[in-house]
Design a protein around this motif. Structure first.
Motif, PDB file in Angstrom:
ATOM      1  N   ASP A   1      41.228  -6.184 -11.636  1.00  0.00           N
ATOM      2  CA  ASP A   1      41.438  -5.291 -12.963  1.00  0.00           C
ATOM      3  C   ASP A   1      40.619  -5.949 -13.994  1.00  0.00           C
ATOM      4  OD1 ASP A   1      43.573  -3.949 -11.679  1.00  0.00           O
ATOM      5  OD2 ASP A   1      45.188  -5.366 -12.363  1.00  0.00           O
ATOM      6  N   ASN A   2      40.130  -7.139 -13.958  1.00  0.00           N
ATOM      7  CA  ASN A   2      39.219  -7.595 -15.015  1.00  0.00           C
ATOM      8  C   ASN A   2      37.741  -8.136 -14.272  1.00  0.00           C
ATOM      9  OD1 ASN A   2      41.311  -8.481 -17.322  1.00  0.00           O
ATOM     10  ND2 ASN A   2      42.151  -8.970 -15.199  1.00  0.00           N
ATOM     11  N   PRO A   3      36.767  -6.860 -14.350  1.00  0.00           N
ATOM     12  CA  PRO A   3      35.704  -7.084 -13.815  1.00  0.00           C
ATOM     13  C   PRO A   3      34.887  -8.365 -14.049  1.00  0.00           C
ATOM     14  CG  PRO A   3      35.929  -4.896 -14.541  1.00  0.00           C
ATOM     15  CD  PRO A   3      37.172  -5.735 -15.040  1.00  0.00           C
ATOM     16  N   LEU A   4      34.127  -8.953 -13.052  1.00  0.00           N
ATOM     17  CA  LEU A   4      33.431 -10.165 -13.744  1.00  0.00           C
ATOM     18  C   LEU A   4      32.159  -9.921 -14.628  1.00  0.00           C
ATOM     19  CD1 LEU A   4      32.846 -11.193  -9.967  1.00  0.00           C
ATOM     20  CD2 LEU A   4      34.322 -12.522 -11.560  1.00  0.00           C
ATOM     21  N   PRO A   5      31.934 -11.013 -15.625  1.00  0.00           N
ATOM     22  CA  PRO A   5      30.725 -10.823 -16.347  1.00  0.00           C
ATOM     23  C   PRO A   5      29.480 -10.834 -15.397  1.00  0.00           C
ATOM     24  CG  PRO A   5      31.600 -13.086 -16.307  1.00  0.00           C
ATOM     25  CD  PRO A   5      32.519 -12.080 -15.474  1.00  0.00           C
ATOM     26  N   ASP A   6      28.441 -10.561 -15.859  1.00  0.00           N
ATOM     27  CA  ASP A   6      27.033 -10.455 -15.323  1.00  0.00           C
ATOM     28  C   ASP A   6      26.670 -11.806 -15.096  1.00  0.00           C
ATOM     29  OD1 ASP A   6      26.805  -7.776 -15.443  1.00  0.00           O
ATOM     30  OD2 ASP A   6      25.692  -7.744 -17.188  1.00  0.00           O
TER      31      ASP A   6
ATOM     32  N   CYS B   1      29.844 -18.374 -17.363  1.00  0.00           N
ATOM     33  CA  CYS B   1      29.722 -19.292 -18.240  1.00  0.00           C
ATOM     34  C   CYS B   1      30.464 -20.424 -17.823  1.00  0.00           C
ATOM     35  CB  CYS B   1      30.255 -18.671 -19.736  1.00  0.00           C
ATOM     36  SG  CYS B   1      31.707 -18.266 -19.718  1.00  0.00           S
ATOM     37  N   GLU B   2      30.421 -21.574 -19.070  1.00  0.00           N
ATOM     38  CA  GLU B   2      31.131 -22.718 -18.854  1.00  0.00           C
ATOM     39  C   GLU B   2      32.776 -22.580 -18.780  1.00  0.00           C
ATOM     40  OE1 GLU B   2      31.198 -26.509 -17.805  1.00  0.00           O
ATOM     41  OE2 GLU B   2      29.273 -25.594 -18.393  1.00  0.00           O
ATOM     42  N   ASP B   3      33.181 -21.768 -19.719  1.00  0.00           N
ATOM     43  CA  ASP B   3      34.613 -21.594 -19.617  1.00  0.00           C
ATOM     44  C   ASP B   3      35.358 -20.980 -18.213  1.00  0.00           C
ATOM     45  OD1 ASP B   3      35.068 -22.335 -22.041  1.00  0.00           O
ATOM     46  OD2 ASP B   3      34.777 -20.327 -23.044  1.00  0.00           O
ATOM     47  N   ASP B   4      34.418 -20.418 -17.364  1.00  0.00           N
ATOM     48  CA  ASP B   4      34.742 -19.944 -16.175  1.00  0.00           C
ATOM     49  C   ASP B   4      35.300 -20.829 -15.159  1.00  0.00           C
ATOM     50  OD1 ASP B   4      34.711 -17.305 -16.830  1.00  0.00           O
ATOM     51  OD2 ASP B   4      32.440 -17.080 -16.559  1.00  0.00           O
ATOM     52  N   TYR B   5      34.255 -21.945 -15.262  1.00  0.00           N
ATOM     53  CA  TYR B   5      34.580 -23.153 -14.349  1.00  0.00           C
ATOM     54  C   TYR B   5      35.875 -23.889 -14.833  1.00  0.00           C
ATOM     55  CZ  TYR B   5      29.891 -22.585 -12.536  1.00  0.00           C
ATOM     56  OH  TYR B   5      28.716 -22.099 -11.974  1.00  0.00           O
ATOM     57  N   SER B   6      36.419 -23.747 -15.987  1.00  0.00           N
ATOM     58  CA  SER B   6      37.571 -24.434 -16.325  1.00  0.00           C
ATOM     59  C   SER B   6      38.672 -23.495 -16.710  1.00  0.00           C
ATOM     60  CB  SER B   6      37.385 -25.309 -17.745  1.00  0.00           C
ATOM     61  OG  SER B   6      36.813 -24.410 -18.817  1.00  0.00           O
ATOM     62  N   LEU B   7      38.867 -22.372 -16.220  1.00  0.00           N
ATOM     63  CA  LEU B   7      39.761 -21.529 -16.256  1.00  0.00           C
ATOM     64  C   LEU B   7      40.840 -21.547 -15.489  1.00  0.00           C
ATOM     65  CD1 LEU B   7      40.675 -18.819 -17.748  1.00  0.00           C
ATOM     66  CD2 LEU B   7      39.562 -17.515 -16.126  1.00  0.00           C
TER      67      LEU B   7
ATOM     68  N   ALA C   1      39.509 -21.733 -11.829  1.00  0.00           N
ATOM     69  CA  ALA C   1      38.156 -20.979 -11.815  1.00  0.00           C
ATOM     70  C   ALA C   1      37.899 -19.807 -10.952  1.00  0.00           C
ATOM     71  CB  ALA C   1      37.094 -22.292 -11.094  1.00  0.00           C
ATOM     72  N   GLY C   2      38.936 -19.053 -11.195  1.00  0.00           N
ATOM     73  CA  GLY C   2      38.998 -17.571 -10.437  1.00  0.00           C
ATOM     74  C   GLY C   2      37.693 -16.764 -10.576  1.00  0.00           C
ATOM     75  N   PRO C   3      36.947 -16.684 -11.909  1.00  0.00           N
ATOM     76  CA  PRO C   3      35.555 -15.927 -12.027  1.00  0.00           C
ATOM     77  C   PRO C   3      34.558 -16.444 -10.956  1.00  0.00           C
ATOM     78  CG  PRO C   3      36.554 -16.180 -13.919  1.00  0.00           C
ATOM     79  CD  PRO C   3      37.422 -17.250 -13.087  1.00  0.00           C
ATOM     80  N   VAL C   4      34.409 -17.888 -10.996  1.00  0.00           N
ATOM     81  CA  VAL C   4      33.491 -18.542 -10.137  1.00  0.00           C
ATOM     82  C   VAL C   4      33.648 -18.193  -8.697  1.00  0.00           C
ATOM     83  CG1 VAL C   4      32.453 -20.745  -9.617  1.00  0.00           C
ATOM     84  CG2 VAL C   4      33.620 -20.428 -11.956  1.00  0.00           C
ATOM     85  N   PHE C   5      34.963 -18.408  -7.987  1.00  0.00           N
ATOM     86  CA  PHE C   5      35.083 -17.985  -6.743  1.00  0.00           C
ATOM     87  C   PHE C   5      34.887 -16.549  -6.512  1.00  0.00           C
ATOM     88  CE2 PHE C   5      37.433 -22.021  -7.235  1.00  0.00           C
ATOM     89  CZ  PHE C   5      36.567 -22.814  -6.371  1.00  0.00           C
TER      90      PHE C   5
END
Length: 457
Positions: free
Chosen positions: A68-73, A76-82, A97-101
């Motif tokens: 439901d929340n498409p990944l950014p292109d 960024c740093e925040d993605d690793y600590s999300l 770190a959901g976006p990273v995986f």
């Protein structure tokens, strides 16, 4: 020497009966031990049924959040600590770190719907009980594609703190043998302790034809496992001493494997870790896989995918790791499974560990593409890529002349800290003339590379 009356009675026929009874008990205990090894369906009567049902529900919702929340292109740093917390009826689930995986999954050619379906299908999870000393619980998805393993808080922190350099390593070496971590989560059930767990791609997928599995550490102490009784279907992961006298027969792909193990273990050395394992399994190639050659069209497709330099686990827009087969083409054709026995392609391996693919008298793109092709091949060499098989799980599958091998490096969380240094000193005293697992990271790295060199042809 004198014996009392009771001792004299025991020295007669009753001793033989007692001996037979002890042997029967020991054999019964051994059979009971074997029953506890292998894969078990987690049905409604299983102790982990409730837990795994909650894990499936939580993972479905976590992956849906990514859909439901498409990944950014670009990450960024925040993605690793999300950290994302989702509240359910009887539990809550944290996703780290959901976006990273999710970006890594996409780079592996995996859609989120596909991942979600495998993790939360109606089929029961499977429990894997091994002869490992680990206290972790191991689960497999019903299709056996993904492993779920409980981890300590320290291990999860270690992974997350090194996640960026792990991703950078996979970007630099897209055909790395390191296990692919696909998610990190924590589940909290009311009145129970929090459980951390990770989701990994199974190295041994698909496993329907695998004949033997090994966990290799390159040492001797405690590295023998009793094989399963002949004719049984029990899955036993064997160890170093069980493999002695055997070889991994790869021919032209041997230099690539030696180089990639060297690259990956050097990376683990920078993390100051030890006690990781080289997972190894093998199965015989079918006769049609041995005799038939690649079609030229398939060769072009595989070459382009293996040389393609733009795939990246840290750039979400990049769709696939080179060599991944699209869903509609994922069924392996007999003519596509073995690239070392054909008339259209030769794989020439040099000491640099690279498999250079040469087409016999053909120019795929024409002379105008020479500059671009040269750049692609340079990237191919510097990243130690190989021509991946048109097969499921291609990053961990290597075909030799007669065998298909599944190879990967797992268990990378053991840091060489104070406890391990003390353990090293103690084992040196206890096993003065034998090799054991607890050594410094440089020694561990060198020894495992040496094992692979000695056991490959």
């Amino acid at each position: 020497m004198f014996m009392n009356h009771s001792e004299m009675e025991m020295s007669g026929p009753s001793v033989n009966r007692r001996s037979r009874t002890v042997k029967r008990r020991r054999w019964g205990g051994l059979r009971q031990q074997w029953k506890l090894l292998g894969l078990f369906e987690i049905d409604q009567e299983h102790e982990f049924h409730s837990l795994t049902c909650m894990m499936k529900e939580g993972l479905r919702a976590a992956v849906q959040n990514t859909i439901d929340n498409p990944l950014p292109d670009e990450l960024c740093e925040d993605d690793y600590s999300l950290e994302v917390t989702q509240i359910h009826k009887d539990f809550r689930m944290e996703t780290y770190a959901g976006p990273v995986f999710a970006s890594l999954r996409r780079s592996l050619g995996m859609t989120e719907k596909e991942y979600q379906q495998s993790l939360s299908s109606e089929g029961c999870y499977l429990q894997f009980i091994s002869n490992s000393k680990s206290k972790a619980d191991f689960f497999l998805t019903n299709d056996k594609r993904f492993f779920l393993k409980t981890q300590s808080k320290r291990e999860v922190r270690f992974l997350l703190s090194n996640l960026r350099i792990y991703m950078e390593h996979l970007e630099k070496y897209p055909h790395s043998l390191l296990v692919k971590f696909l998610g990190v989560h924590r589940i909290k059930i009311a009145n129970q302790r929090k459980k951390y767990f990770i989701v990994m791609q199974s190295v041994f997928y698909p496993d329907d034809r695998i004949m033997a599995r090994y966990d290799i550490k390159g040492c001797e102490v405690s590295r023998w496992t009793d094989p399963a009784p002949e004719g049984s279907h029990i899955i036993v992961v064997l160890k170093d001493l069980n493999f002695e006298g055997q070889f991994i027969h790869l021919d032209q792909q041997r230099p690539w494997l030696l180089r990639q193990v060297e690259i990956d273990t050097a990376f683990l050395q920078t993390l100051n870790v030890l006690d990781y394992s080289l997972l190894l399994a093998h199965q015989p190639l079918h006769q049609d896989e041995l005799s038939q050659s690649l079609s030229f069209a398939t060769l072009i497709m595989r070459t382009k995918k293996s040389v393609n330099p733009v795939s990246s686990p840290t750039h979400a827009a990049s769709p696939t790791v080179p060599g991944v087969v699209a869903d509609e083409d994922s069924s392996p054709l007999p003519s596509e499974l073995n690239c070392t026995h054909n008339s259209h392609i030769t794989e020439c391996s040099g000491n640099d560990g690279m498999d250079n693919t040469s087409l016999e008298g053909e120019n795929i793109e024409g002379p105008s593409r020479a500059g671009a092709e040269s750049a692609d091949l340079q990237a191919f060499q510097s990243q130690n890529r190989r021509l991946l098989p048109n097969f499921k799980n291609p990053l961990h599958v290597i075909d030799g002349p007669e065998q298909r091998y599944f190879i990967g490096i797992i268990d990378i969380f053991t840091v060489y800290g104070f406890r391990k240094r003390l353990e090293h000193l103690w084992k040196r005293l206890r096993h003065p003339s034998q090799t054991f697992s607890t050594v410094s990271p440089p020694a561990y790295c060198h020894r495992l590379c040496h094992w692979v060199q000695d056991h490959t042809k």
